[in-house]
Each structure stands twice: as structure tokens, then as C-alpha cells.
Design a protein around this motif. Structure first.
Motif, mmCIF file in Angstrom:
data_model
loop_
_atom_site.group_PDB
_atom_site.id
_atom_site.type_symbol
_atom_site.label_atom_id
_atom_site.label_comp_id
_atom_site.label_asym_id
_atom_site.label_seq_id
_atom_site.Cartn_x
_atom_site.Cartn_y
_atom_site.Cartn_z
ATOM 1 N N CYS A 79 6.024 23.401 23.043
ATOM 2 C CA CYS A 79 4.867 22.538 22.853
ATOM 3 C C CYS A 79 4.479 22.567 21.386
ATOM 4 O O CYS A 79 4.316 23.651 20.803
ATOM 5 N N THR A 80 4.349 21.417 20.781
ATOM 6 C CA THR A 80 4.043 21.297 19.354
ATOM 7 C C THR A 80 2.569 21.004 19.152
ATOM 8 O O THR A 80 1.986 20.193 19.877
ATOM 9 N N SER A 81 1.996 21.661 18.118
ATOM 10 C CA SER A 81 0.596 21.438 17.758
ATOM 11 C C SER A 81 0.514 21.129 16.267
ATOM 12 O O SER A 81 1.334 21.602 15.459
ATOM 13 N N PHE A 82 -0.508 20.361 15.871
ATOM 14 C CA PHE A 82 -0.743 20.005 14.473
ATOM 15 C C PHE A 82 -2.163 20.423 14.120
ATOM 16 O O PHE A 82 -3.092 20.194 14.908
ATOM 17 N N GLY A 83 -2.320 21.057 12.946
ATOM 18 C CA GLY A 83 -3.649 21.565 12.623
ATOM 19 C C GLY A 83 -3.933 21.624 11.142
ATOM 20 O O GLY A 83 -3.130 21.236 10.296
ATOM 21 N N GLY A 84 -5.125 22.151 10.866
ATOM 22 C CA GLY A 84 -5.574 22.351 9.498
ATOM 23 C C GLY A 84 -6.414 23.607 9.413
ATOM 24 O O GLY A 84 -6.821 24.182 10.443
ATOM 25 N N MET A 85 -6.693 24.056 8.196
ATOM 26 C CA MET A 85 -7.448 25.301 8.002
ATOM 27 C C MET A 85 -8.140 25.280 6.650
ATOM 28 O O MET A 85 -7.735 24.564 5.719
ATOM 29 N N VAL A 86 -9.194 26.072 6.520
ATOM 30 C CA VAL A 86 -9.871 26.347 5.258
ATOM 31 C C VAL A 86 -10.178 27.827 5.236
ATOM 32 O O VAL A 86 -10.386 28.446 6.306
ATOM 33 N N GLY A 87 -10.209 28.419 4.050
ATOM 34 C CA GLY A 87 -10.511 29.838 3.993
ATOM 35 C C GLY A 87 -10.522 30.359 2.580
ATOM 36 O O GLY A 87 -10.430 29.618 1.593
ATOM 37 N N SER A 88 -10.649 31.692 2.477
ATOM 38 C CA SER A 88 -10.653 32.397 1.196
ATOM 39 C C SER A 88 -9.775 33.624 1.341
ATOM 40 O O SER A 88 -9.891 34.376 2.329
ATOM 41 N N LYS A 107 -2.994 19.899 20.354
ATOM 42 C CA LYS A 107 -1.726 19.912 21.080
ATOM 43 C C LYS A 107 -1.651 18.621 21.903
ATOM 44 O O LYS A 107 -2.316 18.506 22.947
ATOM 45 N N PRO A 108 -0.875 17.619 21.473
ATOM 46 C CA PRO A 108 -0.855 16.330 22.170
ATOM 47 C C PRO A 108 -0.381 16.421 23.618
ATOM 48 O O PRO A 108 -0.856 15.695 24.489
ATOM 49 N N ALA A 109 0.548 17.326 23.917
ATOM 50 C CA ALA A 109 1.118 17.371 25.255
ATOM 51 C C ALA A 109 0.069 17.694 26.310
ATOM 52 O O ALA A 109 0.127 17.187 27.439
#
Length: 406
Positions: free
Chosen positions: A274-283, A299-301
Motif C-alpha cells: 500500500c502506497t502513501s504520499f505525505g509531507g512534514m515540517v520540523g527542526s 493512503k489512497p487505497a
């Protein structure tokens, strides 16, 4: 013709002066009779029996002509106006002209000849004055240099540290010359640059041997200023440096988890991940090596959205690779297993380990492994290997992407 006339006049004047000096009743005889008159210079090209031997001896004894440095008289050469001026100048200096018994015709001839070379006489006088002044100046400079050399010699015992520094600089320059890479023509190419550097090194060695190094040494020829010896002279490739980066970052990622999923818009075709697409912010650094980040993915599925907050710890290796680890908590919102028309939320504990590869000062590629431990399984986005809503378990994932530091 004019030059021949000057020669004849000079000879006549010399002979007349000689006869005047040998006459006892002439008052000027003691003034012109010197020990030099008894000295006869023998010229290699005026042998005994030569038709002009006597005349040459007379004018040589009177100091009018001295010949050339190689011991020749060169009687067949033309007499220049400068040479004639010099002869008349010597004649005036000896006072023989006023004491001669020449006829009025001879004196008039000589007078005309002297008038013709008066300009040359004045030039010679000026040149003699300039030479005397130049000689005095040169003597003063030589004396000053001798005094300075003596002073430098007396101070040589206190200059060993500076001499050591100059010696170190020379050794470094020699090493630099040996390390110079071959030019376009390769090792067999011209050595002009190397020769120039070797000449400069030789000059520095001469300075070291000739005088102690001081902060500033001023002589009549210029100023020599020494500097501290460099620690290292390196010619060649510059060492690689580790890119620097900021602490704050934002990133994008793609991840894959185990389990059977459907590819969206592909007629329900199943795949084993199962494929997922994401983003993040941090330090990466909030307190020392400790940082924090917030990430979200879709996760589109399973039409599931997950979000988690993690505390991270970065390991500074001093290279382009920066490993890190982290732990945190997260939530997953997905379709409920008991009622497909509603969504439900599952909680999980997250653990991660990854590494950043610094591409530039502001861009890094990363790869990490995630392990989510779901505390519930109420939604289809939680556990992929069980449909029990009360089940708990791990869901491993692999994530990769880019981070943009600022």
C-alpha cells in the motif's frame, strides 16, 4: 687633413716643450721636469727603429698620450676630436705651452686647433667633474654598506628564531615546487615556471645567509619585510567540506507498507503493498541534538489520512550523511470496519530510524524505516492483516523523500 694637422701640431709642441725643458736658461724647466719624464713606455706596435719611435717616446714621457690598455699605440688609426681635446687638455695642465719656443706660426696653428676642440675640452672637463662626484658618492655608499654589513654581522646571534622562520618558508616553497602538477605538455613540458620559483628560493636563501630577519630592514637599495612563517603550504586539490544547513526543514515523502491494497483507478487491481504520499515540517535541533517534526500522509487505497508528532535525535557525523532516530504518537482516520459509510480513528505509537544525505546546503535526500504499533483496528487504514476491531499490532513501512532546509 685637419686631424693630421692636429697630430703634427701636437708633436711639434711636444718636441718644442722638450727642448724648452732641456734649456738651462728657461725658468720653467724645474716645474715640468719630473720623474715621469725618465720613464719610457714601450708599445708593442712601435718597435725600435720605427720612424716615429722618438716622437712617440717624447709625447709619452710628457704624459700627452698614454696609449691603450692592451699596450698598443695604434698609430695608424684616425685621431678623434675627443682624443685631440684630451691631448690639448693635458698640454694645458702641464704648462708646457707657455714655456715652449715655438714660432708664432706654430702657436697660431695650435691656437686654431684648440679653438676647434674647445667644445670637446669643456665637455671633458664637465665629465671629469661628474666622474669625481660619482666616485665620491659611490665611496660613501660603499662605506654605508660596509657599516651595515658589520652591524648585521654583530646582530646575527640574536636572529636565530627569524632565520628559522625563513628557513621553514623556504622548505615549504621547495615542497610546493615539487608538488606543482604537470602542465598541458605533461612531465616533459617546459620548466620555465619551476626555474623561476627555484630562482626566488635561491634569492630567499641568499637573504637568510646574508642577513638576520627582522621586522623591517631598510638599506640604500630598498626595504625587506619579513612575515611569520606559514604553517602549511598546499598546492593541489582543496579538501572536501561538509555542506552546512539550517535547522528548520519541510519535506515531501512517499512510503510503502505491507498488505494487500487496490490501485486507485485501475479497475480494482490488487497489489501486495500500500502506497502513501505525505509531507512534514520540523527542526533538526531544538535543544542540542534533539529536534521535533510533524508529518501527515494520505493512503489512497484505504482513503486513510494519518498524522503523527515525533521527537527526534540527530547524530552529527561531520560528513554529508546525518543519521537520526525518533519516537512519537499518531492518529489514522479511515473507513470504519463496522460501518463503511462512516470514518473512525485509530491510535498508534510510532518509531523511526533514518538518514539524511546532504546534497546541497539547503536540500537533503532521506530514507527511513517506520514501525507503527496500532492500539486499535477500528478502521481499514490501521492493520492490513486483520479485520478484528480489537486487534493490535505492528505495521512496518519504508519512507523516502526530500527535505528542504532553511
Amino acid at each position: 687633413m685637419r686631424k693630421s694637422l692636429m697630430i703634427a701640431s701636437t708633436l711639434a709642441l711636444s718636441i718644442g716643450a722638450a727642448s724648452a725643458q732641456t734649456t738651462p736658461t728657461t725658468p720653467a724647466t724645474p716645474a715640468v721636469t719630473t720623474t715621469a719624464a725618465s720613464q719610457v713606455t714601450t708599445f708593442s706596435d712601435v718597435p725600435a727603429g720605427h720612424w716615429a719611435k722618438d716622437a712617440v717616446d717624447v709625447i709619452t714621457q710628457r704624459g700627452l698620450i698614454q696609449g691603450f690598455p692592451d699596450g698598443t699605440f695604434r698609430g695608424n688609426e684616425n685621431l678623434t676630436r675627443y682624443q685631440a681635446a684630451l691631448i690639448f687638455y693635458r698640454l694645458l695642465q702641464t704648462g708646457a705651452l707657455s714655456n715652449s719656443n715655438l714660432s708664432q706660426t706654430d702657436l697660431a696653428t695650435i691656437t686654431r686647433g684648440m679653438q676647434e676642440v674647445s667644445t670637446e675640452l669643456a665637455a671633458i672637463s664637465s665629465r671629469v667633474t661628474d666622474l669625481e662626484k660619482l666616485t665620491a658618492d659611490q665611496q660613501a655608499r660603499i662605506s654605508a654598506l660596509e657599516d651595515r654589513i658589520n652591524a648585521l654581522g654583530n646582530a646575527s646571534t640574536s636572529a636565530s628564531p627569524d632565520l628559522t622562520a625563513l628557513t621553514a618558508r623556504i622548505d615549504a616553497l621547495e615542497a610546493a615546487v615539487r608538488n606543482i602538477p604537470a602542465g598541458p605538455q605533461g612531465p616533459a613540458g617546459p620548466a620555465a615556471d619551476t626555474s623561476a620559483l627555484e630562482a626566488r628560493i635561491a634569492a630567499l636563501e641568499q637573504k637568510v645567509n646574508a642577513a638576520p630577519a627582522t621586522t623591517t630592514t631598510t638599506t640604500t637599495t630598498g626595504t625587506v619585510t619579513t612575515e611569520p612563517a606559514p604553517t602549511t603550504v598546499v598546492i593541489g586539490e582543496t579538501p572536501a567540506t561538509t555542506p552546512t544547513r539550517g535547522n528548520l526543514y519541510a519535506g515531501v515523502s512517499v512510503s510503502a507498507t505491507s498488505g494487500t491494497c487496490y490501485i486507485p483507478n485501475a479497475n480494482g487491481k490488487q497489489v501486495k503493498f500500500c502506497t502513501s504520499f505525505g509531507g512534514m515540517v520540523g527542526s533538526s535541533q531544538i535543544i542540542g541534538p534533539f529536534g521535533a517534526r510533524v508529518a501527515a500522509e494520505y493512503k489512497p487505497a484505504n482513503n486513510a489520512i494519518s498524522a503523527d508528532a515525533n521527537a527526534t535525535y540527530s547524530l552529527n557525523t561531520g560528513s554529508s550523511f546525518q543519521p537520526y532516530v525518533g519516537v512519537g504518537l499518531g492518529l489514522t482516520s479511515s473507513t470504519s470496519r463496522s460501518n463503511t459509510s462512516t470514518n473512525t480513528t485509530d491510535t498508534y505509537v510510532n518509531a523511526l530510524v533514518g538518514v539524511d544525505y546532504q546534497v546541497t546546503d539547503s536540500i537533503a535526500a532521506f530514507a527511513e524505516g517506520n514501525a507503527r504499533y496500532y492500539l486499535s483496528n477500528k478502521g481499514t487504514g490501521a492493520l492490513t492483516n486483520s479485520t478484528d476491531v480489537a486487534a493490535k499490532g505492528f505495521v512496518p513501512a519504508i519512507k523516502a523523500g526530500l527535505k528542504f532546509y532553511f
